[in-house]
Design an enzyme around this catalytic site. Sequence first.
Site, PDB file in Angstrom:
ATOM      1  CB  SER A  24     -13.789  24.135 -30.271  1.00  0.00           C
ATOM      2  OG  SER A  24     -13.830  23.260 -31.380  1.00  0.00           O
ATOM      3  CB  SER A  73      -0.940   0.012   1.217  1.00  0.00           C
ATOM      4  OG  SER A  73      -0.186  -0.043   2.418  1.00  0.00           O
ATOM      5  CB  THR A 111     -40.523  26.720 -10.755  1.00  0.00           C
ATOM      6  OG1 THR A 111     -41.598  27.136 -11.597  1.00  0.00           O
ATOM      7  CG2 THR A 111     -40.419  27.681  -9.572  1.00  0.00           C
ATOM      8  CG  HIS A 112     -41.468  23.135 -13.322  1.00  0.00           C
ATOM      9  ND1 HIS A 112     -41.784  21.859 -12.911  1.00  0.00           N
ATOM     10  CD2 HIS A 112     -42.184  23.971 -12.521  1.00  0.00           C
ATOM     11  CE1 HIS A 112     -42.669  21.921 -11.928  1.00  0.00           C
ATOM     12  NE2 HIS A 112     -42.921  23.182 -11.657  1.00  0.00           N
ATOM     13  CE  LYS A 145     -18.824  25.421 -28.584  1.00  0.00           C
ATOM     14  NZ  LYS A 145     -18.966  23.982 -28.887  1.00  0.00           N
ATOM     15  CD  GLU A 151     -18.536  21.524 -20.572  1.00  0.00           C
ATOM     16  OE1 GLU A 151     -17.763  22.419 -20.971  1.00  0.00           O
ATOM     17  OE2 GLU A 151     -18.880  20.580 -21.282  1.00  0.00           O
TER      18      GLU A 151
HETATM   19  N1  ARG Z   1      -1.463  -0.780   5.678  1.00  0.00           N
HETATM   20  C1  ARG Z   1      -2.434  -1.164   6.644  1.00  0.00           C
HETATM   21  C2  ARG Z   1      -3.761  -0.414   6.424  1.00  0.00           C
HETATM   22  O1  ARG Z   1      -3.768   0.518   5.694  1.00  0.00           O
HETATM   23  C3  ARG Z   1      -1.926  -0.849   8.011  1.00  0.00           C
HETATM   24  C4  ARG Z   1      -2.499  -1.735   9.073  1.00  0.00           C
HETATM   25  C5  ARG Z   1      -2.032  -3.113   8.875  1.00  0.00           C
HETATM   26  N2  ARG Z   1      -2.382  -3.910   9.993  1.00  0.00           N
HETATM   27  C6  ARG Z   1      -2.239  -5.224   9.947  1.00  0.00           C
HETATM   28  N3  ARG Z   1      -2.574  -5.882  10.992  1.00  0.00           N
HETATM   29  N4  ARG Z   1      -1.794  -5.830   8.888  1.00  0.00           N
HETATM   30  O2  ARG Z   1      -4.783  -0.744   6.952  1.00  0.00           O
END
Ligand code: ARG
Length: 472
Positions: A291, A37, A169-170, A297, A304
């Site tokens: 554009s 992560s 309205t509408h 344009k 948007e």
């Molecule tokens: N990277 C983990 C998370 O975002 C951290 C916690 C991980 N805890 C564990 N017991 N593996 O949740």
Amino acid sequence: MTDTASKTPAANGQGQAMWGGRFSAKPAELMQAINVSIGFDKRLWAQDLAGSRAHARMLITQGVIASSDGEEILEGLAKIEDELATGTFPFRDEYEDIHMNIEARLRELIGPTAGRLHTARSRNDQVAVDFRLWVRDAADRSAAQLVELQKALLAQAETYADALMPGFTHLQPAQPVTFGHHLMAYVEMFGRDASRFRDARARMNECPLGAAALAGSPFPIDRHQTAATLGFDRPTANSLDSVSSRDFALEALSAASITATHLSRLAEEIVLWTTPMFGFIKLTDAFTTGSSIMPQKKNPDAAELIRAKVGRILGSLTTLTVVMKGLPLAYSKDMQEDKVPTFEAFDALELSLLAMAGMIADLTPNTEKMAAAAGAGFSTATDLADWLVRELNMPFRDAHHVTGSAVKAAETQGLDLSDLSLAQFQAIEPRITDGVYDVLTPAASAASRMSYGGTAPAQVRAQIARWKEALA
Ligand code: ARG
């Protein structure tokens, strides 16, 4: 996959150093790939350092670790902060997440003493506190950016407090209002949005650090100290809840989704108002794009895109709600999936809020065109009906009927209501006098709506004054 994934041998398993005592083989490459992560939770580095510092200081005060060890840890963390701030920190996939990346680096810098930092702590409470700190900052930033947007709206509303425009309205012409009044409607919405972020903040402001893995700690920790150091009102009161709950993020995301909904409505109005068919407002080159094929344009792309961002933001709320539903207590790795949608939602929201404030400051209304449109579509018909009620003591239902006949007469002759002659009015209702013409202009119509919160310029100015004071 994370940015560094391609550079590191994915299966080298160094992260196991942190937890691999009972393991004899490395994780599969795919195991690492799904587990890692750091590519996204590196965004929590400042929060992770803050949490670690607070924890280390508390461990020193409580005598859980020797102060010499604690000081070494704090010095190491300071070096790491330097590296992170200057972009020289070596992020490594094999250390899985931000918590283990920092701890591994600390070990490289200060040696085995680094291992004492994790006393009375788990990554479960560590990530809970990091993420809470991040969401708290995001809520604060969103509330502050909403106030800036409100100020931009207020400035325009003040300039155009009595500039007439059609109220709809509408999306059909209904009654004349003022441009200032219309903008002030959004000031109200964004004010409630900001207060939702403040409410969410107040509820989330409890510190989960010290819940450890799930059951609390046998060490004599002081959770009140760490809570205070990190700016929380108090520690969370149940260790299982502390590491399991992400409703603080859900609440912030729902505040974000509601805000994004309001932004998309204003964005849609800007899109409509800038088409030549409406021609109510102009944006400068700063907030339009051209554009590649149609030289004439000028497209309101920012509006948007803001109109569209609600998809991602509400999508993030849905994502995290589904991640959390049905999870047994306490921590489950599913919860690692909380970060990407939350980061993405707030990135989108913040950009939208800033761009909207920029666009609001940038726009110039075409007051003549709006005023002309304000009178179109028999927009003062209700004023005629109200006049009949007031002056002739007619029941409103009858007055509505008489007015309908007048509108029909005007429409068949291609006239506005105020173009009908007195004789024509009297052919419909003999008691009508020429006093009726006083209420048939859009300006008179708007000025007459003096009820609290109404569109009369005096009322609009009163609300502007109230908000200016509130936001000062
Ligand atoms: N990277 C983990 C998370 O975002 C951290 C916690 C991980 N805890 C564990 N017991 N593996 O949740």
